[in-house]
Each structure stands twice: as structure tokens, then as C-alpha cells.
Write a protein that holds these residues in place. Structure first.
Motif, PDB file in Angstrom:
ATOM      1  N   ARG A  28       0.836  -1.181   0.000  1.00 36.92           N
ATOM      2  CA  ARG A  28       0.000   0.000   0.000  1.00 36.92           C
ATOM      3  C   ARG A  28       0.880   1.243   0.000  1.00 36.92           C
ATOM      4  NH1 ARG A  28      -5.145  -0.265   1.753  1.00 36.92           N
ATOM      5  NH2 ARG A  28      -4.895   1.475   3.208  1.00 36.92           N
ATOM      6  N   ARG A  29       0.281   2.414   0.108  1.00 32.57           N
ATOM      7  CA  ARG A  29       1.058   3.650   0.117  1.00 32.57           C
ATOM      8  C   ARG A  29       1.366   4.147   1.524  1.00 32.57           C
ATOM      9  NH1 ARG A  29       0.872   6.511  -4.838  1.00 32.57           N
ATOM     10  NH2 ARG A  29       2.108   8.100  -3.781  1.00 32.57           N
ATOM     11  N   SER A  30       0.718   3.526   2.525  1.00 31.96           N
ATOM     12  CA  SER A  30       0.921   3.940   3.914  1.00 31.96           C
ATOM     13  C   SER A  30       2.167   3.282   4.500  1.00 31.96           C
ATOM     14  CB  SER A  30      -0.294   3.569   4.764  1.00 31.96           C
ATOM     15  OG  SER A  30      -1.465   4.192   4.284  1.00 31.96           O
ATOM     16  N   TYR A  31       2.852   4.018   5.357  1.00 27.68           N
ATOM     17  CA  TYR A  31       4.025   3.497   6.035  1.00 27.68           C
ATOM     18  C   TYR A  31       3.659   2.948   7.404  1.00 27.68           C
ATOM     19  CZ  TYR A  31       7.027   5.528   2.470  1.00 27.68           C
ATOM     20  OH  TYR A  31       7.638   5.821   1.273  1.00 27.68           O
ATOM     21  N   VAL A  32       4.289   1.846   7.762  1.00 19.07           N
ATOM     22  CA  VAL A  32       4.079   1.248   9.071  1.00 19.07           C
ATOM     23  C   VAL A  32       4.672   2.163  10.136  1.00 19.07           C
ATOM     24  CG1 VAL A  32       4.620  -0.748  10.526  1.00 19.07           C
ATOM     25  CG2 VAL A  32       4.140  -1.071   8.093  1.00 19.07           C
ATOM     26  N   TYR A  82      -5.874   8.934  -3.650  1.00 17.95           N
ATOM     27  CA  TYR A  82      -5.927  10.212  -4.363  1.00 17.95           C
ATOM     28  C   TYR A  82      -5.460  10.105  -5.818  1.00 17.95           C
ATOM     29  CZ  TYR A  82      -6.423  11.525   0.480  1.00 17.95           C
ATOM     30  OH  TYR A  82      -6.863  11.605   1.776  1.00 17.95           O
ATOM     31  N   ALA A  83      -5.381   8.877  -6.318  1.00 17.87           N
ATOM     32  CA  ALA A  83      -4.975   8.668  -7.713  1.00 17.87           C
ATOM     33  C   ALA A  83      -6.121   9.010  -8.661  1.00 17.87           C
ATOM     34  CB  ALA A  83      -4.537   7.226  -7.924  1.00 17.87           C
ATOM     35  N   ASP A  84      -5.774   9.438  -9.867  1.00 19.84           N
ATOM     36  CA  ASP A  84      -6.785   9.767 -10.880  1.00 19.84           C
ATOM     37  C   ASP A  84      -7.602   8.543 -11.287  1.00 19.84           C
ATOM     38  OD1 ASP A  84      -5.886  12.385 -10.883  1.00 19.84           O
ATOM     39  OD2 ASP A  84      -4.548  12.089 -12.605  1.00 19.84           O
ATOM     40  N   THR A  85      -7.002   7.358 -11.130  1.00 18.19           N
ATOM     41  CA  THR A  85      -7.668   6.114 -11.549  1.00 18.19           C
ATOM     42  C   THR A  85      -8.503   5.486 -10.437  1.00 18.19           C
ATOM     43  OG1 THR A  85      -5.673   4.874 -10.943  1.00 18.19           O
ATOM     44  CG2 THR A  85      -5.865   5.604 -13.242  1.00 18.19           C
ATOM     45  N   ARG A  86      -8.624   6.154  -9.317  1.00 19.34           N
ATOM     46  CA  ARG A  86      -9.309   5.587  -8.155  1.00 19.34           C
ATOM     47  C   ARG A  86     -10.739   5.139  -8.484  1.00 19.34           C
ATOM     48  NH1 ARG A  86      -8.319   3.404  -3.041  1.00 19.34           N
ATOM     49  NH2 ARG A  86     -10.280   3.476  -1.901  1.00 19.34           N
ATOM     50  N   THR A 122       3.330   9.829   3.459  1.00 20.18           N
ATOM     51  CA  THR A 122       2.633   9.493   2.217  1.00 20.18           C
ATOM     52  C   THR A 122       2.005  10.722   1.588  1.00 20.18           C
ATOM     53  OG1 THR A 122       2.175   7.248   3.002  1.00 20.18           O
ATOM     54  CG2 THR A 122       0.802   8.082   1.201  1.00 20.18           C
ATOM     55  N   TRP A 123       1.414  11.577   2.392  1.00 22.88           N
ATOM     56  CA  TRP A 123       0.825  12.815   1.876  1.00 22.88           C
ATOM     57  C   TRP A 123       1.874  13.676   1.190  1.00 22.88           C
ATOM     58  CZ3 TRP A 123      -1.797  13.785   7.229  1.00 22.88           C
ATOM     59  CH2 TRP A 123      -3.004  13.091   7.286  1.00 22.88           C
ATOM     60  N   ILE A 124       3.015  13.806   1.830  1.00 26.02           N
ATOM     61  CA  ILE A 124       4.088  14.639   1.278  1.00 26.02           C
ATOM     62  C   ILE A 124       4.585  14.062  -0.046  1.00 26.02           C
ATOM     63  CG2 ILE A 124       6.465  15.441   1.637  1.00 26.02           C
ATOM     64  CD1 ILE A 124       5.777  15.579   4.664  1.00 26.02           C
ATOM     65  N   GLU A 125       4.800  12.747  -0.075  1.00 26.33           N
ATOM     66  CA  GLU A 125       5.277  12.100  -1.305  1.00 26.33           C
ATOM     67  C   GLU A 125       4.272  12.236  -2.453  1.00 26.33           C
ATOM     68  OE1 GLU A 125       8.013   8.538   0.727  1.00 26.33           O
ATOM     69  OE2 GLU A 125       6.068   8.066  -0.186  1.00 26.33           O
ATOM     70  N   GLY A 126       2.997  12.274  -2.116  1.00 25.78           N
ATOM     71  CA  GLY A 126       1.968  12.345  -3.144  1.00 25.78           C
ATOM     72  C   GLY A 126       1.463  13.743  -3.431  1.00 25.78           C
ATOM     73  N   ASN A 127       2.092  14.756  -2.793  1.00 25.48           N
ATOM     74  CA  ASN A 127       1.643  16.152  -2.968  1.00 25.48           C
ATOM     75  C   ASN A 127       0.141  16.294  -2.731  1.00 25.48           C
ATOM     76  OD1 ASN A 127       4.220  17.252  -3.764  1.00 25.48           O
ATOM     77  ND2 ASN A 127       3.938  16.210  -5.732  1.00 25.48           N
ATOM     78  N   VAL A 128      -0.320  15.691  -1.660  1.00 24.07           N
ATOM     79  CA  VAL A 128      -1.744  15.678  -1.340  1.00 24.07           C
ATOM     80  C   VAL A 128      -2.138  17.002  -0.689  1.00 24.07           C
ATOM     81  CG1 VAL A 128      -3.547  14.517  -0.009  1.00 24.07           C
ATOM     82  CG2 VAL A 128      -1.706  13.185  -1.057  1.00 24.07           C
TER      83      VAL A 128
END
Length: 208
Positions: free
Chosen positions: A37-41, A97-101, A163-169
Motif C-alpha cells: 500500500r502507500r501507507s508506512y508502518v 488520491y490517484a486519478d484512476t481511483r 505518504t501525503w508529502i510524497e503524493g503532494n496531497v
């Protein structure tokens, strides 16, 4: 000491089941551990996998249902949770938050249909249970959706928004993704709103 009792009823069915088919299906399920997933443990630098998320989701739903005395069928709730991410074995995880969600359900549904057809699958209504968690409006399905949004949010808060920072959320993206919770669980929505403001102030979310 009493003798060990057989788990199987004396029936013709038990002798006709090919155990190799059963174990093949169990290995198919094991593949969910390979879906990152995109979340970190928390407390680590690695991503969580979907099997870990499914366990966390099951425990969280169970706990919250009892803590808030929500009128749900616990067996149904846990079954919905356990099949929730199985479609990702074929489709992979799609970032919230992906365009393909919006299209993620298509490949996931196909993956569930494949698992349903596996000879070693003993869950006759696997596809039906998956559809219920995906599109159903029961109390159990509603609770699942709320908690499924809470957990990655919580992991982000406790990993400094990695994850938010990496994805520019952005703040508005997160607020929009969690807006539905206001109607079904207002106290949790109020908490989320406060944390979104905090995360934005920390620079973890883009203020837009």
C-alpha cells in the motif's frame, strides 16, 4: 485422556475434496501479503501490505463496533472486512488520491470472480460478500468504509505525513475523501477535521 475427535463429519463429501486444490487456494490468498500500500508502518520505514491492513481493519472494526455499541452483526462485519481487499491480489492497491481511483473496482471485481472460480475455494458466496462491502448500505458496510478511511489517515499522522508529502496531497483532497463520515459518524468526522488542520499547519498537507 480422551481420544482426539475428528473435525470432519463422516460424509462422502470429505473424501471427494482434493486437498491440493484447497492448499492452492490458500496460497492464492497468501499473495495479498505481496501487495504494498502507500501507507508506512508506524515505527518503521517500510510500507504496509494489504494483508496487514486487512488484519488491522478487522480488529479496528471489531473494537469500534463494541466500544460505541453499534448495532451490527459481528460475523457479517468481519467477513466483509476480510474480503475487502482480496481483489487487490490481481488489481494491486490504488492510491486513494490517484486519478484512476474511480475505476479501481473494475479490476478488483474481476479478481474476486477469479478467486470465486478457484477449485479449492470453500467460500461459496465470496463474490456476494465482496459486492456487499463494495456497494452495500448495511450498517456493517458503512462502518467498514469509515474505519477503512481512518486507518491510513492515522498512519499518516504518526509518520509525519510521509505518504501525503510524497503524493503532494492537498488539504481539500483529504477533507473531500473523508466528508461522507460526517453523516454516519459525526464524532469521528469532527476529530478528523481537527487533525487535518493540524497536518496542514505542520506542512504535511498542501494548503489548497
Amino acid at each position: 485422556m480422551s481420544p482426539t475427535k475428528s473435525l470432519l463429519k463422516q460424509s462422502a463429501l470429505a473424501s471427494t475434496i482434493d486437498i491440493s486444490h484447497v492448499t492452492d487456494f490458500l496460497l492464492e490468498l497468501d499473495a495479498l501479503k505481496r501487495v504494498n500500500r502507500r501507507s508506512y508502518v508506524t515505527g518503521a520505514t517500510r510500507l504496509e501490505n494489504s494483508a496487514e491492513h486487512s488484519w488491522h481493519l478487522a480488529m479496528a472494526c471489531w473494537s469500534i463496533a463494541e466500544q460505541f455499541e453499534i448495532d451490527v452483526n459481528h460475523e457479517k462485519l468481519l467477513k466483509l472486512v476480510l474480503v475487502h481487499d482480496l481483489g487487490e491480489i490481481d488489481a494491486g492497491d490504488t492510491f486513494l488520491y490517484a486519478d484512476t481511483r474511480a475505476d479501481a473496482h473494475v479490476e478488483e471485481r474481476a479478481g474476486i470472480a477469479r478467486l470465486q472460480r478457484e477449485r479449492g475455494n470453500g467460500i461459496k458466496n465470496l463474490s456476494e460478500i465482496w459486492e456487499e462491502q463494495e456497494t452495500g448500505s448495511s450498517q456493517e458496510a458503512q462502518l467498514l468504509r469509515v474505519v477503512d478511511r481512518i486507518l491510513p489517515f492515522l498512519l499518516n499522522l504518526n509518520t509525519n505525513g510521509k505518504t501525503w508529502i510524497e503524493g503532494n496531497v492537498t488539504r481539500s483532497q483529504v477533507s473531500s475523501a473523508h466528508a461522507f463520515i460526517k453523516d454516519s459518524f459525526p464524532s469521528i468526522h469532527d476529530w478528523l477535521a481537527e487533525q487535518i488542520e493540524f497536518a496542514t499547519a505542520q506542512g504535511w498537507l498542501i494548503d489548497a
